[in-house]
Design an enzyme around this catalytic site. Structure first.
Site, PDB file in Angstrom:
ATOM      1  N   GLU A  36     117.498 -17.373  59.694  1.00 23.18           N
ATOM      2  CA  GLU A  36     117.001 -17.815  58.378  1.00 23.18           C
ATOM      3  C   GLU A  36     117.342 -19.298  58.230  1.00 23.18           C
ATOM      4  O   GLU A  36     118.459 -19.712  58.506  1.00 23.18           O
ATOM      5  CB  GLU A  36     117.664 -16.971  57.282  1.00 23.18           C
ATOM      6  CG  GLU A  36     117.605 -17.532  55.874  1.00 23.18           C
ATOM      7  CD  GLU A  36     116.196 -17.763  55.335  1.00 23.18           C
ATOM      8  OE1 GLU A  36     115.341 -16.876  55.485  1.00 23.18           O
ATOM      9  OE2 GLU A  36     115.953 -18.868  54.792  1.00 23.18           O
ATOM     10  N   GLN A  37     116.368 -20.056  57.722  1.00 19.73           N
ATOM     11  CA  GLN A  37     116.598 -21.505  57.614  1.00 19.73           C
ATOM     12  C   GLN A  37     117.598 -21.875  56.504  1.00 19.73           C
ATOM     13  O   GLN A  37     118.335 -22.851  56.637  1.00 19.73           O
ATOM     14  CB  GLN A  37     115.275 -22.236  57.380  1.00 19.73           C
ATOM     15  CG  GLN A  37     114.610 -21.910  56.045  1.00 19.73           C
ATOM     16  CD  GLN A  37     113.225 -22.531  55.890  1.00 19.73           C
ATOM     17  OE1 GLN A  37     112.731 -23.182  56.810  1.00 19.73           O
ATOM     18  NE2 GLN A  37     112.623 -22.336  54.738  1.00 19.73           N
ATOM     19  N   ARG A 111     114.780  -9.009  42.263  1.00 18.41           N
ATOM     20  CA  ARG A 111     114.624  -9.329  43.682  1.00 18.41           C
ATOM     21  C   ARG A 111     115.967  -9.427  44.402  1.00 18.41           C
ATOM     22  O   ARG A 111     116.106  -8.983  45.542  1.00 18.41           O
ATOM     23  CB  ARG A 111     113.912 -10.683  43.838  1.00 18.41           C
ATOM     24  CG  ARG A 111     112.457 -10.599  43.601  1.00 18.41           C
ATOM     25  CD  ARG A 111     111.875 -11.993  43.484  1.00 18.41           C
ATOM     26  NE  ARG A 111     110.457 -11.855  43.221  1.00 18.41           N
ATOM     27  CZ  ARG A 111     109.517 -11.873  44.157  1.00 18.41           C
ATOM     28  NH1 ARG A 111     109.829 -12.081  45.413  1.00 18.41           N
ATOM     29  NH2 ARG A 111     108.258 -11.714  43.846  1.00 18.41           N
ATOM     30  N   TYR A 225     108.955  -6.393  32.194  1.00 16.51           N
ATOM     31  CA  TYR A 225     109.614  -5.117  32.499  1.00 16.51           C
ATOM     32  C   TYR A 225     111.117  -5.330  32.661  1.00 16.51           C
ATOM     33  O   TYR A 225     111.562  -6.429  32.982  1.00 16.51           O
ATOM     34  CB  TYR A 225     109.008  -4.450  33.740  1.00 16.51           C
ATOM     35  CG  TYR A 225     108.911  -5.312  34.983  1.00 16.51           C
ATOM     36  CD1 TYR A 225     109.987  -5.462  35.845  1.00 16.51           C
ATOM     37  CD2 TYR A 225     107.729  -5.965  35.298  1.00 16.51           C
ATOM     38  CE1 TYR A 225     109.873  -6.232  36.994  1.00 16.51           C
ATOM     39  CE2 TYR A 225     107.615  -6.738  36.439  1.00 16.51           C
ATOM     40  CZ  TYR A 225     108.690  -6.872  37.289  1.00 16.51           C
ATOM     41  OH  TYR A 225     108.584  -7.643  38.417  1.00 16.51           O
ATOM     42  N   ASP A 302     104.397 -11.793  54.319  1.00 13.32           N
ATOM     43  CA  ASP A 302     103.509 -12.865  53.849  1.00 13.32           C
ATOM     44  C   ASP A 302     102.998 -13.735  54.996  1.00 13.32           C
ATOM     45  O   ASP A 302     101.928 -14.348  54.876  1.00 13.32           O
ATOM     46  CB  ASP A 302     104.242 -13.757  52.834  1.00 13.32           C
ATOM     47  CG  ASP A 302     104.154 -13.212  51.413  1.00 13.32           C
ATOM     48  OD1 ASP A 302     103.660 -12.082  51.231  1.00 13.32           O
ATOM     49  OD2 ASP A 302     104.587 -13.929  50.486  1.00 13.32           O
TER      50      ASP A 302
HETATM   51  P1  FAD Z   1     109.435 -14.731  52.048  1.00 10.35           P
HETATM   52  O1  FAD Z   1     110.104 -14.048  50.939  1.00 10.35           O
HETATM   53  O2  FAD Z   1     108.696 -15.997  51.764  1.00 10.35           O
HETATM   54  O3  FAD Z   1     110.535 -15.006  53.161  1.00 10.35           O
HETATM   55  C1  FAD Z   1     110.345 -15.909  54.214  1.00 10.35           C
HETATM   56  C2  FAD Z   1     111.714 -16.375  54.681  1.00 10.35           C
HETATM   57  O4  FAD Z   1     111.561 -17.131  55.864  1.00 10.35           O
HETATM   58  C3  FAD Z   1     112.409 -17.270  53.672  1.00 10.35           C
HETATM   59  O5  FAD Z   1     113.727 -16.815  53.466  1.00 10.35           O
HETATM   60  C4  FAD Z   1     112.377 -18.646  54.331  1.00 10.35           C
HETATM   61  O6  FAD Z   1     113.487 -19.462  53.983  1.00 10.35           O
HETATM   62  C5  FAD Z   1     112.387 -18.266  55.798  1.00 10.35           C
HETATM   63  N1  FAD Z   1     111.778 -19.275  56.691  1.00 10.35           N
HETATM   64  C6  FAD Z   1     110.606 -19.925  56.511  1.00 10.35           C
HETATM   65  N2  FAD Z   1     110.366 -20.746  57.545  1.00 10.35           N
HETATM   66  C7  FAD Z   1     111.401 -20.597  58.412  1.00 10.35           C
HETATM   67  C8  FAD Z   1     111.729 -21.183  59.668  1.00 10.35           C
HETATM   68  N3  FAD Z   1     110.911 -22.085  60.261  1.00 10.35           N
HETATM   69  N4  FAD Z   1     112.874 -20.822  60.297  1.00 10.35           N
HETATM   70  C9  FAD Z   1     113.707 -19.896  59.713  1.00 10.35           C
HETATM   71  N5  FAD Z   1     113.461 -19.318  58.523  1.00 10.35           N
HETATM   72  C10 FAD Z   1     112.312 -19.659  57.879  1.00 10.35           C
HETATM   73  N6  FAD Z   1     105.250  -8.263  45.598  1.00 10.35           N
HETATM   74  C11 FAD Z   1     105.456  -6.960  45.247  1.00 10.35           C
HETATM   75  O7  FAD Z   1     105.504  -6.094  46.126  1.00 10.35           O
HETATM   76  N7  FAD Z   1     105.612  -6.599  43.939  1.00 10.35           N
HETATM   77  C12 FAD Z   1     105.570  -7.522  42.926  1.00 10.35           C
HETATM   78  O8  FAD Z   1     105.726  -7.175  41.752  1.00 10.35           O
HETATM   79  C13 FAD Z   1     105.337  -8.881  43.270  1.00 10.35           C
HETATM   80  N8  FAD Z   1     105.271  -9.826  42.292  1.00 10.35           N
HETATM   81  C14 FAD Z   1     105.054 -11.123  42.635  1.00 10.35           C
HETATM   82  C15 FAD Z   1     104.959 -12.079  41.618  1.00 10.35           C
HETATM   83  C16 FAD Z   1     104.742 -13.413  41.916  1.00 10.35           C
HETATM   84  C17 FAD Z   1     104.596 -14.416  40.817  1.00 10.35           C
HETATM   85  C18 FAD Z   1     104.632 -13.803  43.295  1.00 10.35           C
HETATM   86  C19 FAD Z   1     104.406 -15.238  43.673  1.00 10.35           C
HETATM   87  C20 FAD Z   1     104.725 -12.867  44.307  1.00 10.35           C
HETATM   88  C21 FAD Z   1     104.929 -11.517  44.000  1.00 10.35           C
HETATM   89  N9  FAD Z   1     105.018 -10.530  45.001  1.00 10.35           N
HETATM   90  C22 FAD Z   1     105.190  -9.226  44.652  1.00 10.35           C
HETATM   91  C23 FAD Z   1     104.863 -10.888  46.426  1.00 10.35           C
HETATM   92  C24 FAD Z   1     106.225 -10.936  47.150  1.00 10.35           C
HETATM   93  O9  FAD Z   1     107.096 -11.793  46.460  1.00 10.35           O
HETATM   94  C25 FAD Z   1     106.050 -11.447  48.577  1.00 10.35           C
HETATM   95  O10 FAD Z   1     104.955 -10.819  49.186  1.00 10.35           O
HETATM   96  C26 FAD Z   1     107.299 -11.162  49.418  1.00 10.35           C
HETATM   97  O11 FAD Z   1     108.444 -11.684  48.806  1.00 10.35           O
HETATM   98  C27 FAD Z   1     107.123 -11.747  50.821  1.00 10.35           C
HETATM   99  O12 FAD Z   1     108.294 -11.553  51.584  1.00 10.35           O
HETATM  100  P2  FAD Z   1     108.419 -12.200  53.029  1.00 10.35           P
HETATM  101  O13 FAD Z   1     109.761 -11.784  53.522  1.00 10.35           O
HETATM  102  O14 FAD Z   1     107.227 -11.893  53.850  1.00 10.35           O
HETATM  103  O15 FAD Z   1     108.379 -13.777  52.797  1.00 10.35           O
END
Ligand code: FAD
Length: 403
Positions: A36-37, A111, A225, A302
């Site tokens: 993790e960065q 979260r 909520y 994502d």
């Molecule tokens: P992220 O949480 O973006 O994690 C990526 C990680 O990778 C980060 O920690 C980052 O620091 C790290 N990283 C990035 N680049 C590098 C690198 N080069 N080297 C090392 N580390 C790196 N989803 C739901 O299911 N329910 C909800 O109610 C919901 N509500 C939402 C409301 C809003 C307003 C938004 C914007 C989103 C919502 N989402 C919801 C979507 C959800 O937040 C995301 O889909 C989810 O958090 C994605 O998780 P992830 O681990 O894929 O990515």
């Protein structure tokens, strides 16, 4: 039968998707190093809805009881008209119809609490190594393995395969897929959780009901909520900016937030001053892609399928990804075929949810006659009619036989 040697797998990114993936891979019998960065692990101070497909995934990852210790199980999802303050429709999450159909709870959580539960499970698992302060800049691969390079002049990490869970702005996706920048929707969110005691007047009544409240209005909405055992109340205000400018932060401002919500009913206007203004989140997604797998590297969360939040499924889908990936790596000892099997299982469903999230946002933000017709149509649905949501909340692969 021969027990395959455990693989060494790197997970890039320690968000909800990356941690869940690390846990699933370790539980499938492999060794994981998660990088993790950020200097420390964490999530932002806002809420998250977890539909029953996410609860099922959390159960399969062994962390559902830990998540339930702090999460709230709302009795209802309620849609209100943000202008008139009238109820449009509701879904009863405690009905027999809900339980029969989904069997797993609908949860809302902070979260940080979900992230902490996943992190603790990773910390407890002997096959997971966690590294913060490691920014991946590059990944090499050949027939024998992959190698990660880091920005902090750290030693390169040699592994058998890599899971890119580096989020919406994924650097790894950029190098592998090259589909440019995420698509900005011109909508922006202001969000945060505050102590329940801060909610007063009619708002307090809604908050005490523990329902998920969605106030839908023209090109804007408010979601509310409770989280953390009902101690905090989460609020998310979303609206379309008329001043969107690419490559600038000068749009979707607080002033625009006030302006867009001016015509809303008293309860929504009362909530506005209590909406966190610390930070704004421009809302992005991407078009679905087919190519999640690139040899020994695979996309997840994502990084694979960023979506607009209107179906509240981004994190839910990342959890489904993690479970599917763990299953594939549990039955196939060669990473590339396992990644291909995982992607084959996941990509059509994730794409469908990505595409429908956009449509759902459009429906939520209708104005005038469109909004009137929407309200009429939704009002005709009973509180135990889950037909519209059922496909989203039921992972097609749940309980499906191994590929
Ligand atoms: P992220 O949480 O973006 O994690 C990526 C990680 O990778 C980060 O920690 C980052 O620091 C790290 N990283 C990035 N680049 C590098 C690198 N080069 N080297 C090392 N580390 C790196 N989803 C739901 O299911 N329910 C909800 O109610 C919901 N509500 C939402 C409301 C809003 C307003 C938004 C914007 C989103 C919502 N989402 C919801 C979507 C959800 O937040 C995301 O889909 C989810 O958090 C994605 O998780 P992830 O681990 O894929 O990515």
């Amino acid at each position: 039968s021969v027990i395959p040697a455990p693989l060494r797998i790197a997970v890039v990114g320690g968000g909800i998707g990356g941690l869940a993936a690390a846990l699933a891979i370790a539980r499938a019998g492999h060794h994981v190093t998660l990088v993790e960065q950020a200097a420390r692990f964490g999530e932002i101070g806002a809420g998250l809805q977890l539909a029953p497909n996410a609860s099922l995934a959390l159960e399969e990852l062994g962390v559902l009881p830990a998540v339930q210790r702090t999460a709230v199980a709302p009795p209802q999802l309620v849609m209100m008209d943000a202008l008139t303050g009238d109820q449009v429709a509701s879904l009863d999450l405690r009905s027999a119809a809900y339980t029969e159909r989904f069997a797993h709870p609908y949860l809302v959580t902070h979260r940080t609490d979900l992230h902490a539960a996943l992190l603790a499970a990773c910390q407890e698992h002997p096959a997971v190594t966690l590294r913060t302060g490691h920014t991946v800049t590059h990944v090499d691969q050949d027939e024998s393995g992959a190698r990660l390079l880091f920005a902090e002049h750290r030693q390169a990490l040699a592994v058998d395969a890599v899971v890119a869970a580096d989020g919406l702005h994924s650097r790894l996706r950029q190098t592998l897929v090259g589909d440019g920048k995420p698509v900005c929707s011109r909508y922006v969110a202001f969000r945060g959780a505050l102590p329940m005691e801060r909610m007063t007047g009619p708002m307090a009544r809604h908050a005490a009901s523990e329902a998920v409240m969605v106030w839908a209005g023209p090109r804007m909405h408010l979601v509310q909520y409770p989280v953390r055992r009902g101690q905090l109340y989460n609020q998310v205000a979303v609206f379309e900016s008329d001043h969107y400018t690419p490559d600038s932060d000068d749009w979707g401002t607080e002033a625009e937030l006030e302006e867009r919500f001016t015509g809303s009913c008293q309860t929504v206007r009362d909530a506005l001053p209590l909406i966190s203004r610390d930070r704004r989140w421009p809302l992005y997604d991407r078009e679905p892609i087919e190519d999640w797998v690139h040899g020994r590297i695979v996309l997840l969360g994502d990084a694979a399928h960023p979506m607009l939040q209107y179906l509240a499924q981004g994190a839910c889908q990342a959890l489904e990804d993690a479970v599917a990936l763990g299953r594939a790596l549990g039955r196939l000892d060669d990473p590339t075929p396992a990644f291909i099997a995982y992607a084959a299982q996941r990509k059509d469903r994730a794409a469908r949810i990505q595409t429908n999230a956009r449509r759902f946002g459009e429906i939520c933000h209708l104005e005038g006659m469109g909004a009137t017709l929407r309200n009429l149509l939704l009002a005709s649905r009973g509180p135990d009619d889950f037909d519209d949501m059922s496909w989203v909340w039921t992972p097609a692969a749940a309980g499906a036989p191994a590929l």
